[in-house]
Design an enzyme around this catalytic site. Structure first.
Site, PDB file in Angstrom:
ATOM      1  N   HIS A   1       9.842 -11.666   5.177  1.00 63.62           N
ATOM      2  CA  HIS A   1      11.268 -11.368   5.040  1.00 63.62           C
ATOM      3  C   HIS A   1      12.088 -12.656   5.148  1.00 63.62           C
ATOM      4  CE1 HIS A   1      11.133  -6.863   5.453  1.00 63.62           C
ATOM      5  NE2 HIS A   1       9.881  -7.245   5.616  1.00 63.62           N
TER       6      HIS A   1
ATOM      7  N   ASP B   1      19.143  -7.815   5.773  1.00 67.87           N
ATOM      8  CA  ASP B   1      17.850  -7.268   5.371  1.00 67.87           C
ATOM      9  C   ASP B   1      17.995  -5.747   5.416  1.00 67.87           C
ATOM     10  OD1 ASP B   1      15.144  -6.369   5.450  1.00 67.87           O
ATOM     11  OD2 ASP B   1      14.527  -8.355   6.162  1.00 67.87           O
TER      12      ASP B   1
ATOM     13  N   GLU C   1       4.831 -14.410  -6.074  1.00 68.02           N
ATOM     14  CA  GLU C   1       4.383 -15.806  -6.188  1.00 68.02           C
ATOM     15  C   GLU C   1       3.271 -15.928  -7.237  1.00 68.02           C
ATOM     16  OE1 GLU C   1       3.457 -16.748  -2.094  1.00 68.02           O
ATOM     17  OE2 GLU C   1       5.567 -16.596  -1.509  1.00 68.02           O
TER      18      GLU C   1
ATOM     19  N   ASP D   1       3.574  -1.158   1.629  1.00 66.21           N
ATOM     20  CA  ASP D   1       3.763  -0.980   0.181  1.00 66.21           C
ATOM     21  C   ASP D   1       2.641  -1.595  -0.654  1.00 66.21           C
ATOM     22  OD1 ASP D   1       4.320  -3.574   0.892  1.00 66.21           O
ATOM     23  OD2 ASP D   1       6.182  -3.732  -0.239  1.00 66.21           O
ATOM     24  N   GLN D   2       1.602  -2.119  -0.009  1.00 69.68           N
ATOM     25  CA  GLN D   2       0.615  -2.929  -0.744  1.00 69.68           C
ATOM     26  C   GLN D   2      -0.219  -2.131  -1.748  1.00 69.68           C
ATOM     27  OE1 GLN D   2      -1.068  -4.731   2.752  1.00 69.68           O
ATOM     28  NE2 GLN D   2       0.885  -5.702   3.232  1.00 69.68           N
TER      29      GLN D   2
END
Ligand code: UDP
Length: 454
Positions: A22, A114, A356, A372-373
Protein backbone atom coordinates in the site's frame (compact mmCIF):
# COMPACT_ATOMS: atom_id res chain seq x y z
CA UNK A 1 11.35 17.43 -16.41
CA UNK A 2 12.14 18.98 -13.04
CA UNK A 3 9.75 19.05 -10.18
CA UNK A 4 7.64 22.18 -10.30
CA UNK A 5 7.89 24.89 -7.70
CA UNK A 6 6.82 23.77 -4.25
CA UNK A 7 5.52 27.23 -3.37
CA UNK A 8 2.16 26.12 -4.74
CA UNK A 9 -0.75 26.35 -2.36
CA UNK A 10 -2.24 22.91 -3.03
CA UNK A 11 -1.41 20.61 -0.14
CA UNK A 12 -2.42 16.93 -0.06
CA UNK A 13 -2.32 14.68 2.95
CA UNK A 14 -1.81 11.12 1.75
CA UNK A 15 -2.86 8.51 4.30
CA UNK A 16 -1.60 4.98 3.61
CA UNK A 17 -2.32 1.60 5.19
CA UNK A 18 0.86 0.33 6.89
CA UNK A 19 1.93 -2.42 4.47
CA UNK A 20 4.54 -2.44 1.70
CA UNK A 21 1.94 -3.13 -1.01
CA UNK A 22 0.00 0.00 0.00
CA UNK A 23 2.86 2.35 0.89
CA UNK A 24 4.76 1.72 -2.38
CA UNK A 25 2.03 2.84 -4.81
CA UNK A 26 0.82 5.70 -2.62
CA UNK A 27 4.34 7.12 -2.29
CA UNK A 28 4.70 6.78 -6.02
CA UNK A 29 1.42 8.55 -6.70
CA UNK A 30 2.50 11.27 -4.26
CA UNK A 31 5.68 11.79 -6.28
CA UNK A 32 3.61 12.26 -9.44
CA UNK A 33 1.52 14.91 -7.67
CA UNK A 34 4.70 16.66 -6.54
CA UNK A 35 5.86 16.80 -10.15
CA UNK A 36 2.67 18.75 -10.82
CA UNK A 37 3.44 21.22 -8.04
CA UNK A 38 1.38 19.72 -5.22
CA UNK A 39 2.83 19.73 -1.72
CA UNK A 40 2.65 16.34 0.02
CA UNK A 41 2.38 15.30 3.62
CA UNK A 42 2.54 11.53 3.82
CA UNK A 43 1.03 9.74 6.80
CA UNK A 44 0.81 6.20 8.11
CA UNK A 45 0.94 4.54 11.52
CA UNK A 46 3.50 5.44 14.18
CA UNK A 47 4.75 1.88 14.44
CA UNK A 48 5.31 1.50 10.69
CA UNK A 49 6.96 4.88 10.31
CA UNK A 50 9.24 4.27 13.28
CA UNK A 51 10.38 0.91 12.00
CA UNK A 52 10.40 1.07 8.24
CA UNK A 53 9.42 4.32 6.65
CA UNK A 54 11.58 7.05 5.21
CA UNK A 55 9.68 9.25 2.79
CA UNK A 56 11.47 11.17 0.02
CA UNK A 57 13.03 14.37 1.48
CA UNK A 58 10.58 16.60 -0.40
CA UNK A 59 7.64 15.19 1.56
CA UNK A 60 6.66 15.83 5.16
CA UNK A 61 5.92 12.75 7.27
CA UNK A 62 3.17 12.61 9.88
CA UNK A 63 1.67 9.73 11.79
CA UNK A 64 -1.55 8.42 13.25
CA UNK A 65 -1.91 5.67 15.80
CA UNK A 66 -3.25 2.16 15.29
CA UNK A 67 -3.26 1.63 19.06
CA UNK A 68 -0.09 -0.49 18.91
CA UNK A 69 2.57 2.20 18.55
CA UNK A 70 5.32 0.43 20.46
CA UNK A 71 4.65 -3.24 19.85
CA UNK A 72 3.17 -3.38 16.34
CA UNK A 73 0.17 -5.18 14.83
CA UNK A 74 1.48 -8.70 15.43
CA UNK A 75 1.06 -8.16 19.16
CA UNK A 76 -2.67 -7.46 18.75
CA UNK A 77 -3.34 -11.19 18.96
CA UNK A 78 -5.96 -11.34 16.18
CA UNK A 79 -6.98 -9.35 13.10
CA UNK A 80 -10.22 -8.44 14.84
CA UNK A 81 -8.48 -6.96 17.89
CA UNK A 82 -6.12 -5.05 15.63
CA UNK A 83 -8.77 -3.63 13.34
CA UNK A 84 -11.24 -2.78 16.13
CA UNK A 85 -8.58 -0.86 18.01
CA UNK A 86 -7.10 0.74 14.89
CA UNK A 87 -10.47 1.92 13.64
CA UNK A 88 -11.18 3.63 16.97
CA UNK A 89 -7.77 5.15 17.73
CA UNK A 90 -7.03 5.78 14.04
CA UNK A 91 -10.04 8.05 13.62
CA UNK A 92 -9.24 10.01 16.77
CA UNK A 93 -5.58 10.54 15.94
CA UNK A 94 -6.34 11.31 12.30
CA UNK A 95 -8.76 14.05 13.40
CA UNK A 96 -6.05 15.38 15.76
CA UNK A 97 -3.60 15.43 12.87
CA UNK A 98 -5.94 17.42 10.62
CA UNK A 99 -6.56 19.82 13.47
CA UNK A 100 -2.84 20.24 14.14
CA UNK A 101 -2.07 20.89 10.47
CA UNK A 102 -4.93 23.40 10.24
CA UNK A 103 -3.80 25.27 13.34
CA UNK A 104 -0.18 25.46 12.18
CA UNK A 105 -1.33 27.23 8.98
CA UNK A 106 -0.46 24.08 7.11
CA UNK A 107 -4.02 23.66 5.93
CA UNK A 108 -4.75 20.52 3.95
CA UNK A 109 -6.67 21.03 0.68
CA UNK A 110 -7.27 17.38 -0.04
CA UNK A 111 -6.92 14.08 1.80
CA UNK A 112 -6.04 11.10 -0.36
CA UNK A 113 -6.87 8.14 1.82
CA UNK A 114 -6.22 4.46 1.29
CA UNK A 115 -9.70 3.07 0.67
CA UNK A 116 -9.06 0.55 3.46
CA UNK A 117 -9.79 3.50 5.78
CA UNK A 118 -13.41 4.32 4.88
CA UNK A 119 -13.60 6.24 8.17
CA UNK A 120 -10.93 8.67 6.96
CA UNK A 121 -13.46 10.09 4.50
CA UNK A 122 -15.94 10.87 7.28
CA UNK A 123 -13.24 12.58 9.33
CA UNK A 124 -12.02 14.51 6.27
CA UNK A 125 -15.53 15.68 5.44
CA UNK A 126 -16.12 16.81 9.02
CA UNK A 127 -13.25 19.27 8.45
CA UNK A 128 -14.77 20.43 5.16
CA UNK A 129 -11.77 19.05 3.23
CA UNK A 130 -11.90 17.39 -0.21
CA UNK A 131 -11.60 13.59 0.10
CA UNK A 132 -10.14 11.28 -2.55
CA UNK A 133 -10.28 7.50 -2.10
CA UNK A 134 -7.26 5.61 -3.43
CA UNK A 135 -8.00 2.00 -4.38
CA UNK A 136 -5.02 -0.36 -4.24
CA UNK A 137 -6.70 -3.35 -5.89
CA UNK A 138 -7.78 -3.98 -9.46
CA UNK A 139 -11.13 -3.34 -11.11
CA UNK A 140 -12.40 -6.91 -10.96
CA UNK A 141 -11.76 -7.06 -7.24
CA UNK A 142 -13.35 -3.64 -6.78
CA UNK A 143 -16.36 -4.88 -8.71
CA UNK A 144 -16.69 -8.00 -6.52
CA UNK A 145 -16.50 -6.14 -3.21
CA UNK A 146 -18.79 -3.39 -4.47
CA UNK A 147 -21.47 -5.96 -5.25
CA UNK A 148 -21.12 -7.41 -1.77
CA UNK A 149 -21.60 -3.91 -0.37
CA UNK A 150 -24.75 -3.58 -2.50
CA UNK A 151 -26.04 -6.85 -1.06
CA UNK A 152 -25.97 -8.56 -4.46
CA UNK A 153 -23.27 -11.06 -3.52
CA UNK A 154 -22.77 -12.78 -0.19
CA UNK A 155 -20.34 -14.87 1.79
CA UNK A 156 -20.35 -17.78 2.01
CA UNK A 157 -20.97 -18.13 -1.70
CA UNK A 158 -24.11 -20.04 -2.58
CA UNK A 159 -23.87 -19.85 -6.37
CA UNK A 160 -21.71 -22.25 -8.32
CA UNK A 161 -20.51 -19.71 -10.80
CA UNK A 162 -20.40 -15.96 -10.15
CA UNK A 163 -21.75 -13.58 -12.80
CA UNK A 164 -21.20 -9.88 -12.29
CA UNK A 165 -21.49 -6.98 -14.77
CA UNK A 166 -18.54 -6.67 -17.15
CA UNK A 167 -16.62 -9.59 -15.61
CA UNK A 168 -15.88 -13.02 -17.03
CA UNK A 169 -17.72 -15.85 -15.25
CA UNK A 170 -15.85 -16.55 -12.04
CA UNK A 171 -15.47 -19.92 -10.31
CA UNK A 172 -14.98 -20.25 -6.55
CA UNK A 173 -11.25 -20.70 -7.05
CA UNK A 174 -11.10 -17.26 -8.72
CA UNK A 175 -12.71 -15.41 -5.84
CA UNK A 176 -10.87 -13.51 -3.07
CA UNK A 177 -9.96 -15.83 -0.22
CA UNK A 178 -11.97 -13.94 2.39
CA UNK A 179 -15.21 -15.41 0.98
CA UNK A 180 -14.02 -18.79 2.25
CA UNK A 181 -12.82 -17.73 5.69
CA UNK A 182 -15.98 -15.76 6.40
CA UNK A 183 -17.72 -18.43 8.45
CA UNK A 184 -14.70 -18.97 10.69
CA UNK A 185 -14.05 -15.26 11.08
CA UNK A 186 -15.79 -12.50 9.07
CA UNK A 187 -13.32 -9.77 10.12
CA UNK A 188 -11.21 -9.58 6.97
CA UNK A 189 -14.15 -9.98 4.62
CA UNK A 190 -16.05 -7.18 6.33
CA UNK A 191 -12.87 -5.11 6.34
CA UNK A 192 -12.27 -5.27 2.57
CA UNK A 193 -15.94 -4.75 1.74
CA UNK A 194 -16.14 -1.72 4.03
CA UNK A 195 -13.99 0.17 1.51
CA UNK A 196 -17.18 0.70 -0.45
CA UNK A 197 -19.46 1.61 2.46
CA UNK A 198 -19.29 5.38 1.92
CA UNK A 199 -17.31 5.70 -1.29
CA UNK A 200 -20.25 7.43 -2.99
CA UNK A 201 -19.46 10.45 -0.81
CA UNK A 202 -15.83 10.73 -1.95
CA UNK A 203 -15.02 13.72 -4.15
CA UNK A 204 -12.64 11.58 -6.20
CA UNK A 205 -12.11 7.84 -6.51
CA UNK A 206 -8.64 7.03 -7.81
CA UNK A 207 -7.51 3.55 -8.73
CA UNK A 208 -4.00 2.22 -9.25
CA UNK A 209 -4.60 0.71 -12.67
CA UNK A 210 -4.84 2.04 -16.24
CA UNK A 211 -7.82 2.45 -18.51
CA UNK A 212 -6.63 0.21 -21.33
CA UNK A 213 -6.33 -2.78 -19.01
CA UNK A 214 -9.99 -2.94 -18.00
CA UNK A 215 -11.89 -0.55 -20.25
CA UNK A 216 -15.35 -2.06 -19.88
CA UNK A 217 -15.39 -2.26 -16.09
CA UNK A 218 -13.93 1.24 -15.85
CA UNK A 219 -16.57 2.70 -18.19
CA UNK A 220 -19.22 0.94 -16.11
CA UNK A 221 -17.84 2.35 -12.85
CA UNK A 222 -17.58 5.84 -14.29
CA UNK A 223 -21.32 5.80 -14.94
CA UNK A 224 -21.90 5.05 -11.26
CA UNK A 225 -19.13 7.29 -9.94
CA UNK A 226 -18.51 10.20 -12.31
CA UNK A 227 -15.34 11.11 -10.39
CA UNK A 228 -13.74 7.69 -10.76
CA UNK A 229 -10.31 7.92 -12.43
CA UNK A 230 -7.47 5.51 -13.20
CA UNK A 231 -4.08 6.97 -12.29
CA UNK A 232 -1.68 4.03 -12.53
CA UNK A 233 0.35 2.00 -12.76
CA UNK A 234 2.03 3.88 -9.93
CA UNK A 235 5.54 2.56 -10.42
CA UNK A 236 8.73 4.64 -10.76
CA UNK A 237 9.15 6.50 -14.01
CA UNK A 238 12.48 4.79 -14.86
CA UNK A 239 10.50 1.57 -15.36
CA UNK A 240 7.89 3.25 -17.55
CA UNK A 241 8.63 6.10 -19.95
CA UNK A 242 11.74 7.33 -18.03
CA UNK A 243 10.38 10.90 -18.02
CA UNK A 244 11.62 11.68 -14.51
CA UNK A 245 15.29 10.74 -14.41
CA UNK A 246 15.59 10.78 -10.63
CA UNK A 247 12.58 8.51 -10.14
CA UNK A 248 14.36 5.15 -10.01
CA UNK A 249 12.72 3.35 -7.10
CA UNK A 250 9.86 3.64 -4.68
CA UNK A 251 12.32 5.26 -2.29
CA UNK A 252 11.25 3.23 0.70
CA UNK A 253 11.84 -0.29 1.86
CA UNK A 254 10.40 -2.32 4.65
CA UNK A 255 13.20 -4.84 4.23
CA UNK A 256 16.86 -4.31 3.40
CA UNK A 257 17.52 -5.15 -0.25
CA UNK A 258 20.25 -7.59 -1.26
CA UNK A 259 22.21 -6.84 -4.39
CA UNK A 260 21.48 -9.39 -7.07
CA UNK A 261 21.64 -7.52 -10.34
CA UNK A 262 25.34 -8.36 -10.69
CA UNK A 263 24.51 -12.04 -10.32
CA UNK A 264 21.96 -11.68 -13.10
CA UNK A 265 24.38 -9.82 -15.38
CA UNK A 266 26.23 -12.89 -16.64
CA UNK A 267 23.12 -15.05 -17.15
CA UNK A 268 21.78 -15.49 -20.69
CA UNK A 269 18.73 -13.54 -21.79
CA UNK A 270 15.47 -15.01 -20.49
CA UNK A 271 17.20 -17.84 -18.62
CA UNK A 272 16.33 -17.05 -14.98
CA UNK A 273 13.14 -17.83 -13.05
CA UNK A 274 12.46 -15.06 -10.51
CA UNK A 275 10.47 -16.26 -7.50
CA UNK A 276 8.96 -13.92 -4.90
CA UNK A 277 5.82 -14.08 -2.80
CA UNK A 278 5.79 -10.44 -1.69
CA UNK A 279 5.94 -8.96 1.78
CA UNK A 280 3.23 -10.89 3.63
CA UNK A 281 2.59 -14.37 2.17
CA UNK A 282 3.88 -17.10 4.42
CA UNK A 283 3.61 -20.55 2.86
CA UNK A 284 3.97 -23.67 4.98
CA UNK A 285 7.11 -25.78 5.14
CA UNK A 286 5.76 -28.37 2.71
CA UNK A 287 5.04 -25.78 0.02
CA UNK A 288 8.45 -24.20 0.51
CA UNK A 289 10.08 -27.61 0.17
CA UNK A 290 8.26 -28.28 -3.10
CA UNK A 291 9.32 -24.91 -4.52
CA UNK A 292 12.91 -25.46 -3.34
CA UNK A 293 13.11 -28.95 -4.88
CA UNK A 294 11.55 -27.75 -8.12
CA UNK A 295 14.07 -24.93 -8.43
CA UNK A 296 16.98 -27.24 -7.61
CA UNK A 297 15.89 -29.80 -10.19
CA UNK A 298 14.52 -27.66 -13.04
CA UNK A 299 16.68 -26.76 -16.00
CA UNK A 300 16.63 -22.96 -15.48
CA UNK A 301 18.60 -20.61 -13.27
CA UNK A 302 16.64 -19.14 -10.38
CA UNK A 303 16.61 -16.09 -8.12
CA UNK A 304 14.37 -16.60 -5.09
CA UNK A 305 13.35 -14.02 -2.49
CA UNK A 306 12.85 -15.74 0.87
CA UNK A 307 12.22 -13.18 3.60
CA UNK A 308 14.31 -13.63 6.76
CA UNK A 309 11.19 -14.73 8.66
CA UNK A 310 10.65 -17.59 6.16
CA UNK A 311 14.22 -18.87 5.84
CA UNK A 312 13.79 -21.57 8.49
CA UNK A 313 11.28 -23.28 6.19
CA UNK A 314 13.90 -24.05 3.53
CA UNK A 315 15.13 -27.64 3.38
CA UNK A 316 18.23 -27.97 5.59
CA UNK A 317 20.54 -28.94 2.73
CA UNK A 318 19.28 -26.26 0.33
CA UNK A 319 22.15 -24.15 -1.03
CA UNK A 320 21.37 -20.44 -0.98
CA UNK A 321 24.20 -19.64 -3.35
CA UNK A 322 25.10 -22.02 -6.11
CA UNK A 323 25.99 -21.94 -9.81
CA UNK A 324 22.34 -22.37 -10.57
CA UNK A 325 20.59 -20.21 -8.09
CA UNK A 326 20.62 -17.42 -5.57
CA UNK A 327 18.39 -16.94 -2.54
CA UNK A 328 18.11 -13.40 -1.17
CA UNK A 329 16.02 -12.03 1.69
CA UNK A 330 14.72 -9.08 -0.38
CA UNK A 331 15.65 -7.33 -3.61
CA UNK A 332 14.70 -4.37 -5.73
CA UNK A 333 11.97 -6.26 -7.55
CA UNK A 334 11.64 -3.62 -10.23
CA UNK A 335 15.34 -3.81 -11.13
CA UNK A 336 15.14 -7.59 -11.19
CA UNK A 337 12.03 -7.73 -13.37
CA UNK A 338 13.60 -5.17 -15.72
CA UNK A 339 16.72 -7.34 -16.16
CA UNK A 340 16.84 -9.13 -19.50
CA UNK A 341 18.07 -12.35 -17.86
CA UNK A 342 14.64 -12.86 -16.28
CA UNK A 343 12.45 -15.30 -18.23
CA UNK A 344 9.48 -15.67 -15.91
CA UNK A 345 8.13 -14.61 -12.54
CA UNK A 346 6.76 -17.14 -10.05
CA UNK A 347 4.57 -14.82 -7.97
CA UNK A 348 1.88 -14.88 -5.31
CA UNK A 349 -0.06 -12.47 -7.53
CA UNK A 350 -0.16 -9.38 -5.29
CA UNK A 351 -1.59 -6.43 -7.20
CA UNK A 352 1.68 -4.46 -7.18
CA UNK A 353 3.68 -7.43 -8.39
CA UNK A 354 1.06 -7.97 -11.10
CA UNK A 355 1.30 -4.38 -12.30
CA UNK A 356 5.09 -4.46 -12.14
CA UNK A 357 5.31 -7.61 -14.25
CA UNK A 358 2.88 -6.12 -16.79
CA UNK A 359 4.96 -2.95 -17.01
CA UNK A 360 8.24 -4.83 -17.34
CA UNK A 361 7.03 -7.47 -19.77
CA UNK A 362 7.62 -10.65 -17.75
CA UNK A 363 5.20 -13.62 -18.03
CA UNK A 364 4.03 -15.24 -14.80
CA UNK A 365 3.31 -18.44 -12.93
CA UNK A 366 0.96 -17.62 -10.09
CA UNK A 367 0.74 -19.40 -6.74
CA UNK A 368 -1.88 -17.32 -4.92
CA UNK A 369 -1.63 -17.16 -1.15
CA UNK A 370 -4.71 -15.19 -0.01
CA UNK A 371 -6.82 -12.05 -0.40
CA UNK A 372 -7.30 -10.89 -4.01
CA UNK A 373 -4.44 -13.01 -5.39
CA UNK A 374 -6.62 -15.81 -6.81
CA UNK A 375 -8.62 -13.22 -8.71
CA UNK A 376 -5.42 -11.65 -10.02
CA UNK A 377 -4.28 -15.12 -11.09
CA UNK A 378 -7.50 -15.63 -13.06
CA UNK A 379 -7.01 -12.28 -14.81
CA UNK A 380 -3.37 -12.99 -15.68
CA UNK A 381 -4.30 -16.40 -17.04
CA UNK A 382 -7.59 -15.87 -18.88
CA UNK A 383 -8.11 -12.15 -19.43
CA UNK A 384 -4.70 -10.60 -20.02
CA UNK A 385 -3.20 -13.97 -21.03
CA UNK A 386 0.23 -13.25 -19.60
CA UNK A 387 0.68 -16.28 -17.38
CA UNK A 388 -0.63 -19.47 -15.85
CA UNK A 389 -1.85 -20.50 -12.44
CA UNK A 390 0.11 -23.39 -10.89
CA UNK A 391 -2.19 -26.36 -10.20
CA UNK A 392 -2.56 -27.57 -6.60
CA UNK A 393 -3.05 -31.11 -5.26
CA UNK A 394 -5.79 -32.21 -2.83
CA UNK A 395 -3.88 -30.63 0.04
CA UNK A 396 -3.68 -27.31 -1.83
CA UNK A 397 0.05 -27.75 -2.40
CA UNK A 398 1.77 -27.01 -5.71
CA UNK A 399 3.94 -30.09 -6.14
CA UNK A 400 7.47 -29.76 -7.52
CA UNK A 401 6.68 -31.66 -10.74
CA UNK A 402 3.65 -29.45 -11.41
CA UNK A 403 5.74 -26.31 -10.91
CA UNK A 404 8.53 -27.67 -13.11
CA UNK A 405 5.98 -28.29 -15.81
CA UNK A 406 4.71 -24.68 -15.51
CA UNK A 407 8.25 -23.31 -15.77
CA UNK A 408 8.91 -25.39 -18.89
CA UNK A 409 5.66 -24.15 -20.39
CA UNK A 410 6.31 -20.45 -19.78
CA UNK A 411 10.05 -20.47 -20.54
CA UNK A 412 10.17 -22.88 -23.45
CA UNK A 413 6.83 -23.59 -25.18
CA UNK A 414 4.97 -21.84 -28.00
CA UNK A 415 2.26 -20.96 -25.48
CA UNK A 416 4.96 -19.32 -23.37
CA UNK A 417 6.03 -17.23 -26.36
CA UNK A 418 2.45 -16.05 -26.80
CA UNK A 419 2.33 -15.03 -23.15
CA UNK A 420 5.57 -13.11 -23.60
CA UNK A 421 4.16 -11.33 -26.66
CA UNK A 422 0.97 -10.49 -24.80
CA UNK A 423 2.77 -9.12 -21.78
CA UNK A 424 4.96 -6.97 -24.03
CA UNK A 425 1.83 -5.48 -25.55
CA UNK A 426 0.48 -4.65 -22.08
CA UNK A 427 3.84 -3.12 -21.28
CA UNK A 428 3.53 -0.80 -24.28
CA UNK A 429 0.01 0.21 -23.24
CA UNK A 430 1.04 0.82 -19.63
CA UNK A 431 3.89 3.08 -20.73
CA UNK A 432 1.53 4.94 -23.05
CA UNK A 433 -1.09 5.38 -20.31
CA UNK A 434 1.39 6.99 -17.92
CA UNK A 435 3.32 8.94 -20.56
CA UNK A 436 2.49 12.49 -21.63
CA UNK A 437 -1.04 12.61 -23.07
CA UNK A 438 -1.85 9.07 -21.90
CA UNK A 439 -5.03 8.13 -20.05
CA UNK A 440 -3.57 8.07 -16.53
CA UNK A 441 -1.43 11.13 -17.20
CA UNK A 442 -4.49 13.13 -18.25
CA UNK A 443 -6.47 11.95 -15.23
CA UNK A 444 -3.70 13.04 -12.87
CA UNK A 445 -3.60 16.47 -14.53
CA UNK A 446 -7.36 16.79 -14.20
CA UNK A 447 -7.13 15.87 -10.52
CA UNK A 448 -4.29 18.29 -9.74
CA UNK A 449 -5.92 21.11 -11.73
CA UNK A 450 -9.04 20.68 -9.61
CA UNK A 451 -6.88 21.14 -6.49
CA UNK A 452 -5.38 24.35 -7.82
CA UNK A 453 -8.81 25.71 -8.68
CA UNK A 454 -10.49 24.89 -5.37
N1 UDP B 1 9.04 -6.22 -3.44
C1 UDP B 1 10.36 -5.83 -3.47
N2 UDP B 1 11.31 -6.76 -3.28
C2 UDP B 1 11.05 -8.07 -3.07
C3 UDP B 1 9.70 -8.47 -3.04
C4 UDP B 1 8.72 -7.52 -3.24
O1 UDP B 1 10.66 -4.66 -3.69
O2 UDP B 1 12.00 -8.82 -2.87
C5 UDP B 1 7.98 -5.19 -3.62
C6 UDP B 1 7.31 -5.35 -4.95
O3 UDP B 1 8.04 -4.68 -5.94
C7 UDP B 1 5.92 -4.77 -4.67
C8 UDP B 1 5.71 -5.01 -3.19
O4 UDP B 1 6.97 -5.35 -2.63
O5 UDP B 1 5.92 -3.39 -4.95
C9 UDP B 1 4.78 -6.19 -2.92
O6 UDP B 1 3.47 -5.80 -3.18
P1 UDP B 1 2.38 -6.83 -3.70
O7 UDP B 1 1.10 -6.09 -3.83
O8 UDP B 1 2.85 -7.53 -4.90
O9 UDP B 1 2.31 -7.93 -2.55
P2 UDP B 1 2.10 -7.88 -0.96
O10 UDP B 1 3.46 -7.71 -0.37
O11 UDP B 1 1.19 -6.71 -0.64
O12 UDP B 1 1.49 -9.20 -0.65
Amino acid sequence: MDKQSTTSKAHCLVLAYPAQGHINPMIQFSKLLEYQGVRITFATTRFYSKNSLKVPPSMALETISDGFDDVGPTQAGSPKTYIDRFWQVGQETFAELLEKLGESKNHVDCVIYDSFFAWALDVTKSFGIVGAAYLTQNMTVNNIYYHVQLGKLRAPLTEHEISLPKLPKLQHEDMPSFFFTYEQDPTLFDFVVSQFSNIDKADWILCNTFYELDKEIIDWFMEIWPKFRTIGPNIPSMFLDKRYEDDEDYGITQFKSDECVEWLDDKPKGSVVYVSFGSIASFGEKQMEEVACCLRECSSYFLWVVRASEENKLPKDFEKISKKGLVVTWCSQLKVLAHEAIGCFVTHGGWNSTLETLCLGVPTIVIPYWSDQSTNAKLMKDVWKIGIKAPVDDNKIVQREALKHCIEEVMKSEKGKEMKNNVLQWKTLAIKATGEGGSSYKNILEFTNSLFQS
